[in-house]
Design a protein around this motif. Structure first.
Motif, PDB file in Angstrom:
ATOM      1  N   LEU A  58       0.825  -1.206   0.000  1.00 55.05           N
ATOM      2  CA  LEU A  58       0.000   0.000   0.000  1.00 55.05           C
ATOM      3  C   LEU A  58       0.862   1.260   0.000  1.00 55.05           C
ATOM      4  O   LEU A  58       0.605   2.200  -0.768  1.00 55.05           O
ATOM      5  CB  LEU A  58      -0.924  -0.002   1.218  1.00 55.05           C
ATOM      6  N   VAL A  59       1.900   1.284   0.824  1.00 55.95           N
ATOM      7  CA  VAL A  59       2.803   2.444   0.873  1.00 55.95           C
ATOM      8  C   VAL A  59       3.510   2.618  -0.470  1.00 55.95           C
ATOM      9  O   VAL A  59       3.620   3.730  -0.999  1.00 55.95           O
ATOM     10  CB  VAL A  59       3.839   2.285   2.002  1.00 55.95           C
ATOM     11  N   CYS A  60       3.979   1.509  -1.010  1.00 55.20           N
ATOM     12  CA  CYS A  60       4.654   1.531  -2.317  1.00 55.20           C
ATOM     13  C   CYS A  60       3.713   2.054  -3.395  1.00 55.20           C
ATOM     14  O   CYS A  60       4.095   2.887  -4.222  1.00 55.20           O
ATOM     15  CB  CYS A  60       5.131   0.117  -2.654  1.00 55.20           C
ATOM     16  N   LEU A  61       2.478   1.601  -3.361  1.00 59.42           N
ATOM     17  CA  LEU A  61       1.488   1.978  -4.369  1.00 59.42           C
ATOM     18  C   LEU A  61       1.110   3.455  -4.267  1.00 59.42           C
ATOM     19  O   LEU A  61       1.020   4.149  -5.290  1.00 59.42           O
ATOM     20  CB  LEU A  61       0.240   1.106  -4.180  1.00 59.42           C
ATOM     21  N   ILE A  62       0.901   3.936  -3.042  1.00 57.66           N
ATOM     22  CA  ILE A  62       0.547   5.347  -2.851  1.00 57.66           C
ATOM     23  C   ILE A  62       1.665   6.258  -3.364  1.00 57.66           C
ATOM     24  O   ILE A  62       1.414   7.263  -4.046  1.00 57.66           O
ATOM     25  CB  ILE A  62       0.258   5.625  -1.358  1.00 57.66           C
ATOM     26  N   THR A  63       2.900   5.908  -3.041  1.00 58.70           N
ATOM     27  CA  THR A  63       4.042   6.706  -3.507  1.00 58.70           C
ATOM     28  C   THR A  63       4.128   6.700  -5.026  1.00 58.70           C
ATOM     29  O   THR A  63       4.309   7.750  -5.665  1.00 58.70           O
ATOM     30  CB  THR A  63       5.354   6.159  -2.918  1.00 58.70           C
ATOM     31  N   TYR A  64       3.984   5.523  -5.598  1.00 62.30           N
ATOM     32  CA  TYR A  64       4.048   5.368  -7.054  1.00 62.30           C
ATOM     33  C   TYR A  64       2.976   6.215  -7.738  1.00 62.30           C
ATOM     34  O   TYR A  64       3.254   6.934  -8.703  1.00 62.30           O
ATOM     35  CB  TYR A  64       3.873   3.895  -7.409  1.00 62.30           C
ATOM     36  N   ILE A  65       1.740   6.143  -7.238  1.00 62.57           N
ATOM     37  CA  ILE A  65       0.634   6.882  -7.848  1.00 62.57           C
ATOM     38  C   ILE A  65       0.862   8.389  -7.754  1.00 62.57           C
ATOM     39  O   ILE A  65       0.580   9.136  -8.704  1.00 62.57           O
ATOM     40  CB  ILE A  65      -0.703   6.491  -7.182  1.00 62.57           C
ATOM     41  N   ALA A  66       1.372   8.843  -6.608  1.00 63.81           N
ATOM     42  CA  ALA A  66       1.614  10.279  -6.423  1.00 63.81           C
ATOM     43  C   ALA A  66       2.593  10.815  -7.459  1.00 63.81           C
ATOM     44  O   ALA A  66       2.351  11.860  -8.092  1.00 63.81           O
ATOM     45  CB  ALA A  66       2.144  10.533  -5.014  1.00 63.81           C
ATOM     46  N   PHE A  67       3.699  10.118  -7.661  1.00 64.61           N
ATOM     47  CA  PHE A  67       4.687  10.556  -8.651  1.00 64.61           C
ATOM     48  C   PHE A  67       4.175  10.350 -10.075  1.00 64.61           C
ATOM     49  O   PHE A  67       4.365  11.200 -10.942  1.00 64.61           O
ATOM     50  CB  PHE A  67       6.001   9.797  -8.462  1.00 64.61           C
ATOM     51  N   ARG A  68       3.546   9.233 -10.298  1.00 63.02           N
ATOM     52  CA  ARG A  68       3.065   8.883 -11.634  1.00 63.02           C
ATOM     53  C   ARG A  68       1.997   9.858 -12.116  1.00 63.02           C
ATOM     54  O   ARG A  68       1.935  10.203 -13.295  1.00 63.02           O
ATOM     55  CB  ARG A  68       2.510   7.460 -11.586  1.00 63.02           C
ATOM     56  N   ASN A  69       1.146  10.299 -11.205  1.00 67.96           N
ATOM     57  CA  ASN A  69       0.033  11.176 -11.546  1.00 67.96           C
ATOM     58  C   ASN A  69       0.514  12.482 -12.172  1.00 67.96           C
ATOM     59  O   ASN A  69      -0.081  12.978 -13.132  1.00 67.96           O
ATOM     60  CB  ASN A  69      -0.805  11.465 -10.300  1.00 67.96           C
ATOM     61  N   PHE A  70       1.598  13.030 -11.637  1.00 70.15           N
ATOM     62  CA  PHE A  70       2.101  14.315 -12.143  1.00 70.15           C
ATOM     63  C   PHE A  70       3.300  14.162 -13.071  1.00 70.15           C
ATOM     64  O   PHE A  70       3.508  14.987 -13.959  1.00 70.15           O
ATOM     65  CB  PHE A  70       2.483  15.216 -10.966  1.00 70.15           C
ATOM     66  N   GLY A  71       4.081  13.112 -12.859  1.00 72.59           N
ATOM     67  CA  GLY A  71       5.284  12.926 -13.664  1.00 72.59           C
ATOM     68  C   GLY A  71       5.049  12.276 -15.006  1.00 72.59           C
ATOM     69  O   GLY A  71       5.810  12.462 -15.943  1.00 72.59           O
ATOM     70  N   GLY A  72       3.947  11.492 -15.099  1.00 74.94           N
ATOM     71  CA  GLY A  72       3.664  10.784 -16.344  1.00 74.94           C
ATOM     72  C   GLY A  72       4.506   9.536 -16.467  1.00 74.94           C
ATOM     73  O   GLY A  72       4.980   8.978 -15.483  1.00 74.94           O
ATOM     74  N   GLY A  73       4.688   9.084 -17.696  1.00 75.91           N
ATOM     75  CA  GLY A  73       5.507   7.902 -17.930  1.00 75.91           C
ATOM     76  C   GLY A  73       4.927   6.992 -18.990  1.00 75.91           C
ATOM     77  O   GLY A  73       3.835   7.215 -19.508  1.00 75.91           O
ATOM     78  N   VAL A  74       5.675   5.953 -19.295  1.00 76.83           N
ATOM     79  CA  VAL A  74       5.325   5.043 -20.381  1.00 76.83           C
ATOM     80  C   VAL A  74       4.221   4.078 -19.952  1.00 76.83           C
ATOM     81  O   VAL A  74       4.058   3.774 -18.768  1.00 76.83           O
ATOM     82  CB  VAL A  74       6.575   4.250 -20.827  1.00 76.83           C
ATOM     83  N   HIS A  75       3.448   3.614 -20.941  1.00 79.66           N
ATOM     84  CA  HIS A  75       2.428   2.576 -20.747  1.00 79.66           C
ATOM     85  C   HIS A  75       2.644   1.485 -21.797  1.00 79.66           C
ATOM     86  O   HIS A  75       3.132   1.763 -22.895  1.00 79.66           O
ATOM     87  CB  HIS A  75       1.019   3.141 -20.925  1.00 79.66           C
ATOM     88  N   LEU A  76       2.253   0.267 -21.456  1.00 79.04           N
ATOM     89  CA  LEU A  76       2.239  -0.791 -22.459  1.00 79.04           C
ATOM     90  C   LEU A  76       1.043  -0.567 -23.379  1.00 79.04           C
ATOM     91  O   LEU A  76       0.125   0.181 -23.061  1.00 79.04           O
ATOM     92  CB  LEU A  76       2.167  -2.161 -21.790  1.00 79.04           C
ATOM     93  N   THR A  77       1.039  -1.247 -24.512  1.00 80.44           N
ATOM     94  CA  THR A  77       0.056  -0.933 -25.551  1.00 80.44           C
ATOM     95  C   THR A  77      -1.353  -1.436 -25.263  1.00 80.44           C
ATOM     96  O   THR A  77      -2.307  -0.964 -25.874  1.00 80.44           O
ATOM     97  CB  THR A  77       0.514  -1.509 -26.904  1.00 80.44           C
ATOM     98  N   THR A  78      -1.509  -2.403 -24.359  1.00 78.21           N
ATOM     99  CA  THR A  78      -2.845  -2.906 -24.043  1.00 78.21           C
ATOM    100  C   THR A  78      -3.076  -2.902 -22.532  1.00 78.21           C
ATOM    101  O   THR A  78      -2.125  -2.986 -21.750  1.00 78.21           O
ATOM    102  CB  THR A  78      -3.057  -4.341 -24.569  1.00 78.21           C
ATOM    103  N   TYR A  79      -4.348  -2.836 -22.165  1.00 81.02           N
ATOM    104  CA  TYR A  79      -4.697  -2.825 -20.744  1.00 81.02           C
ATOM    105  C   TYR A  79      -4.299  -4.129 -20.064  1.00 81.02           C
ATOM    106  O   TYR A  79      -3.816  -4.116 -18.930  1.00 81.02           O
ATOM    107  CB  TYR A  79      -6.200  -2.593 -20.582  1.00 81.02           C
ATOM    108  N   SER A  80      -4.509  -5.246 -20.743  1.00 78.24           N
ATOM    109  CA  SER A  80      -4.195  -6.549 -20.143  1.00 78.24           C
ATOM    110  C   SER A  80      -2.706  -6.660 -19.825  1.00 78.24           C
ATOM    111  O   SER A  80      -2.324  -7.213 -18.792  1.00 78.24           O
ATOM    112  CB  SER A  80      -4.634  -7.681 -21.067  1.00 78.24           C
ATOM    113  N   ARG A  81      -1.873  -6.122 -20.689  1.00 78.12           N
ATOM    114  CA  ARG A  81      -0.434  -6.158 -20.440  1.00 78.12           C
ATOM    115  C   ARG A  81      -0.065  -5.275 -19.247  1.00 78.12           C
ATOM    116  O   ARG A  81       0.750  -5.656 -18.408  1.00 78.12           O
ATOM    117  CB  ARG A  81       0.332  -5.705 -21.688  1.00 78.12           C
TER     118      ARG A  81
END
Length: 214
Positions: A58-81
């Protein structure tokens, strides 16, 4: 399934609001993101309960989401992946964070990760995708500022955790921050592209095998 549910909900909403088809498509896209993200988060937390790593995950996830939300980043091409990869990554990170780390090592990791994030904010934030690039200078500056605030609050939280010897929480937060950092870096984009290519090739190979059997 999520796409179908999102589409049905968007159509019902569109009828109630008397919207045109283009507006319904926007609703469907937004609902798909919300439902898909929610489903992914629930699965990650369920797996963490099974692995007895709920708090660190949970701590790892909250931190990740906080940075990811504003920092952006790469995504894989499909939702399942994205779903399968996310489940695997956070299962590993949550389990890894359970191991106690010495406070001096955590302090060094905090300094190193903070410096890397400062560099990343300057060079890469906001990191877009092929379909969505942020080019407006004002918006980019605002995103950099918001990510900078997240970084500052994160440093304070990690410092407090280390001071009170909450080493597992501090380590989990460090892992979440580093994961988000990796995904906005050129190495993250290269890794995602290589993984997509590998899965595409495996999929083509499987399809050819099915054709041969028929």
């Amino acid at each position: 399934m999520i796409r179908t549910v999102s589409r049905n909900m968007a159509e019902k909403l569109g009828k109630q609001l008397q919207c045109d088809e283009e507006r319904v498509e926007v609703f469907a896209y937004g609902l798909q993101i919300i439902l898909g993200t929610g489903f992914k988060l629930v699965l990650i937390l369920l797996i963490s309960l099974i692995l007895d790593t709920f708090h660190t995950t949970l701590v790892c996830l909250i931190t990740y989401i906080a940075f990811r939300n504003f920092g952006g980043g790469v995504h894989l091409t499909t939702y399942s992946r994205c779903l399968v990869t996310g489940l695997a990554v956070f299962a590993v990170l949550g389990k890894l964070a359970v191991h106690d780390m010495k406070t001096n090592i955590l302090s060094l990791l905090l300094i190193a990760t903070s410096l890397l994030w400062i560099y990343a904010i300057t060079k890469w934030v906001p990191a877009g995708t092929e379909k969505k690039q942020v080019t407006d200078r004002y918006i980019r500056l605002k995103q950099k500022q918001k990510t900078g605030w997240v970084l500052m609050l994160w440093v304070i939280a990690c410092t407090a955790s280390i001071s009170y010897r909450l080493t597992q929480h501090a380590f989990a937060s460090l892992l979440g921050a580093f994961e988000a950092l990796f995904l906005i870096s050129p190495w993250g984009y290269s890794t995602a592209k290589a993984l997509d290519n590998l899965l595409d090739n495996l999929g083509k190979g499987g399809a050819r095998e099915c054709i041969k059997r028929q």
